[in-house]
Design a protein around this motif. Structure first.
Motif, PDB file in Angstrom:
ATOM      1  N   THR A 269       0.812  -1.222   0.000  1.00 60.84           N
ATOM      2  CA  THR A 269       0.000   0.000   0.000  1.00 60.84           C
ATOM      3  C   THR A 269       0.847   1.274   0.000  1.00 60.84           C
ATOM      4  OG1 THR A 269      -0.185  -0.360   2.396  1.00 60.84           O
ATOM      5  CG2 THR A 269      -2.047  -1.030   1.043  1.00 60.84           C
ATOM      6  N   LYS A 270       2.151   1.136  -0.199  1.00 62.44           N
ATOM      7  CA  LYS A 270       3.038   2.315  -0.200  1.00 62.44           C
ATOM      8  C   LYS A 270       2.519   3.378  -1.166  1.00 62.44           C
ATOM      9  CE  LYS A 270       6.142   0.260  -3.645  1.00 62.44           C
ATOM     10  NZ  LYS A 270       7.270  -0.658  -3.832  1.00 62.44           N
ATOM     11  N   PHE A 271       2.614   4.631  -0.746  1.00 59.28           N
ATOM     12  CA  PHE A 271       2.158   5.804  -1.514  1.00 59.28           C
ATOM     13  C   PHE A 271       0.640   5.985  -1.528  1.00 59.28           C
ATOM     14  CE2 PHE A 271       6.284   4.870  -3.448  1.00 59.28           C
ATOM     15  CZ  PHE A 271       6.890   6.107  -3.358  1.00 59.28           C
TER      16      PHE A 271
ATOM     17  N   GLY B 226       7.495 -12.375  -5.936  1.00 61.88           N
ATOM     18  CA  GLY B 226       6.432 -12.150  -6.909  1.00 61.88           C
ATOM     19  C   GLY B 226       5.709 -10.857  -6.613  1.00 61.88           C
ATOM     20  N   MET B 227       5.560 -10.022  -7.653  1.00 62.29           N
ATOM     21  CA  MET B 227       4.892  -8.740  -7.546  1.00 62.29           C
ATOM     22  C   MET B 227       3.834  -8.681  -8.661  1.00 62.29           C
ATOM     23  SD  MET B 227       8.248  -6.481  -6.526  1.00 62.29           S
ATOM     24  CE  MET B 227       8.541  -5.759  -8.113  1.00 62.29           C
ATOM     25  N   SER B 228       3.320  -7.485  -8.930  1.00 61.73           N
ATOM     26  CA  SER B 228       2.252  -7.379  -9.928  1.00 61.73           C
ATOM     27  C   SER B 228       2.646  -8.007 -11.264  1.00 61.73           C
ATOM     28  CB  SER B 228       1.890  -5.911 -10.171  1.00 61.73           C
ATOM     29  OG  SER B 228       1.308  -5.358  -9.014  1.00 61.73           O
ATOM     30  N   GLY B 229       3.921  -7.810 -11.664  1.00 63.41           N
ATOM     31  CA  GLY B 229       4.326  -8.236 -13.000  1.00 63.41           C
ATOM     32  C   GLY B 229       4.821  -9.662 -13.096  1.00 63.41           C
TER      33      GLY B 229
ATOM     34  N   VAL C 134       3.018 -13.577  -2.067  1.00 66.12           N
ATOM     35  CA  VAL C 134       3.290 -12.605  -3.132  1.00 66.12           C
ATOM     36  C   VAL C 134       2.978 -11.215  -2.589  1.00 66.12           C
ATOM     37  CG1 VAL C 134       2.924 -14.220  -5.032  1.00 66.12           C
ATOM     38  CG2 VAL C 134       0.974 -12.927  -4.148  1.00 66.12           C
ATOM     39  N   ARG C 135       3.729 -10.223  -3.095  1.00 70.07           N
ATOM     40  CA  ARG C 135       3.580  -8.833  -2.635  1.00 70.07           C
ATOM     41  C   ARG C 135       3.107  -7.998  -3.810  1.00 70.07           C
ATOM     42  NH1 ARG C 135       8.785 -10.364  -1.984  1.00 70.07           N
ATOM     43  NH2 ARG C 135       9.271  -8.881  -3.636  1.00 70.07           N
ATOM     44  N   VAL C 136       1.845  -7.643  -3.790  1.00 69.83           N
ATOM     45  CA  VAL C 136       1.263  -7.005  -4.975  1.00 69.83           C
ATOM     46  C   VAL C 136       0.793  -5.599  -4.637  1.00 69.83           C
ATOM     47  CG1 VAL C 136      -0.532  -7.175  -6.722  1.00 69.83           C
ATOM     48  CG2 VAL C 136       0.595  -9.254  -5.908  1.00 69.83           C
ATOM     49  N   GLY C 137       1.299  -4.622  -5.400  1.00 71.12           N
ATOM     50  CA  GLY C 137       0.909  -3.234  -5.200  1.00 71.12           C
ATOM     51  C   GLY C 137       0.033  -2.735  -6.328  1.00 71.12           C
ATOM     52  N   SER C 138       0.672  -2.344  -7.432  1.00 72.54           N
ATOM     53  CA  SER C 138      -0.042  -1.621  -8.488  1.00 72.54           C
ATOM     54  C   SER C 138      -1.213  -2.395  -9.098  1.00 72.54           C
ATOM     55  CB  SER C 138       0.943  -1.166  -9.569  1.00 72.54           C
ATOM     56  OG  SER C 138       1.785  -2.225  -9.940  1.00 72.54           O
ATOM     57  N   ALA C 139      -1.141  -3.701  -9.162  1.00 77.04           N
ATOM     58  CA  ALA C 139      -2.256  -4.445  -9.762  1.00 77.04           C
ATOM     59  C   ALA C 139      -3.519  -4.340  -8.904  1.00 77.04           C
ATOM     60  CB  ALA C 139      -1.883  -5.918  -9.973  1.00 77.04           C
TER      61      ALA C 139
ATOM     62  N   SER D 102      -1.426   2.597 -10.510  1.00 76.59           N
ATOM     63  CA  SER D 102      -0.008   2.944 -10.584  1.00 76.59           C
ATOM     64  C   SER D 102       0.336   4.013  -9.563  1.00 76.59           C
ATOM     65  CB  SER D 102       0.403   3.351 -11.993  1.00 76.59           C
ATOM     66  OG  SER D 102      -0.551   4.230 -12.511  1.00 76.59           O
ATOM     67  N   ARG D 103       1.558   3.897  -9.068  1.00 75.99           N
ATOM     68  CA  ARG D 103       2.055   4.837  -8.064  1.00 75.99           C
ATOM     69  C   ARG D 103       2.644   6.046  -8.755  1.00 75.99           C
ATOM     70  NH1 ARG D 103       3.615  -0.202  -6.242  1.00 75.99           N
ATOM     71  NH2 ARG D 103       5.555  -0.157  -7.435  1.00 75.99           N
ATOM     72  N   PRO D 104       2.801   7.133  -8.001  1.00 73.12           N
ATOM     73  CA  PRO D 104       3.573   8.248  -8.552  1.00 73.12           C
ATOM     74  C   PRO D 104       4.963   7.753  -8.944  1.00 73.12           C
ATOM     75  CG  PRO D 104       2.663   8.799  -6.380  1.00 73.12           C
ATOM     76  CD  PRO D 104       2.357   7.366  -6.625  1.00 73.12           C
TER      77      PRO D 104
END
Ligand SMILES: *Cc1c(COP(=O)(O)O)cnc(C)c1O
Length: 232
Positions: A38-40, A202-205, A218-223, A227-229
């Protein structure tokens, strides 16, 4: 669409991807947990995610973590610190979160243990392994050859529990190849520390490739969040 609907839709798509990757790897979907990074993004998003059934969230900067943990104190979330750790902040990080995934040097072990002691709990620790090719400039994570020594130190330290390994696939290489190396490092760790079963990769991509290589988290942010700044 409301933010809650957007997060719900994205979360369902990520959960479907995880389930499909588990099925393709012949693994049960319950073998892989999702940490939403959840960063940003604001604490209000964390709250919506908790409503949607998310139990684990990840952050990578201490001040932001501290603020959001305080803002979400009424929620029963497990907070994962996944960012670069300064040794002068390590004790404070250990007082704030339940899991630190980015332990990459011996110097962090003492301050993490004293933070855990101050918080009156055992801190879950993952050793972050570098998957960068030898000679790469900036790297986060301990070299594969240094994993056992660092893991042994964590395992022998009161207040810390060695839970396993964390890694990020390097840029400029097929993630599957990098995660295969990670699987080897993990096999070596499990031979000495059979309790250290967690593999955070493992991340979004690249979550599919990570699950194929044995990731348990898995650590998923942007998906999930969008998208983050671009900075940071
Ligand atoms: C930001 C971050 C993630 C999430 O990345 P996405 O590509 O947005 O899913 C995962 N792991 C670490 C260590 C990160 O810093």
């Amino acid at each position: 669409m409301s933010r809650a609907d957007e997060l719900g839709t994205n979360l369902a798509a990520v959960r479907d991807r995880i389930a499909a990757a588990c099925a393709a790897a012949g693994r049960g979907a319950e073998e892989v947990s999702l940490t939403v990074v959840t960063k940003f993004f604001p604490a209000s998003d964390v709250r919506l995610l908790a409503d949607l059934g998310v139990t684990d969230v990840g952050e990578n900067r201490f001040q932001e973590t501290e603020r959001k943990v305080a803002e979400c104190a009424d929620l029963s979330l497990t907070w994962h610190f996944i960012g670069g750790l300064q040794s002068n902040k390590a004790a404070a990080v250990a007082r704030t979160v339940q899991v630190v995934e980015s332990v990459d040097r011996a110097k962090l072990v003492r301050p993490l243990a004293s933070g855990a002691e101050q918080a009156g709990r055992t801190l879950e620790v993952l050793v972050q392994v570098s998957l960068d090719p030898p000679g790469a400039g900036h790297r986060s994570g301990v070299e594969p050859a240094g994993v056992l020594e660092l893991a042994g130190l964590v395992a022998a330290t009161d207040g810390l529990r060695l839970a396993g390994l964390m890694a990020v696939a390097p840029l400029g290489e097929e993630p599957a190849a990098a995660f295969e190396r990670l699987a080897d490092v993990r096999a070596g760790l499990l031979a000495e520390h059979p309790e250290a079963t967690r593999l955070s990769a493992g991340m979004s991509g690249d979550l599919e490739q990570a699950i194929a290589a044995g990731a348990t988290h898995v650590r998923v942010g942007s998906a999930v969040l969008g998208s983050r700044p671009p900075v940071g």
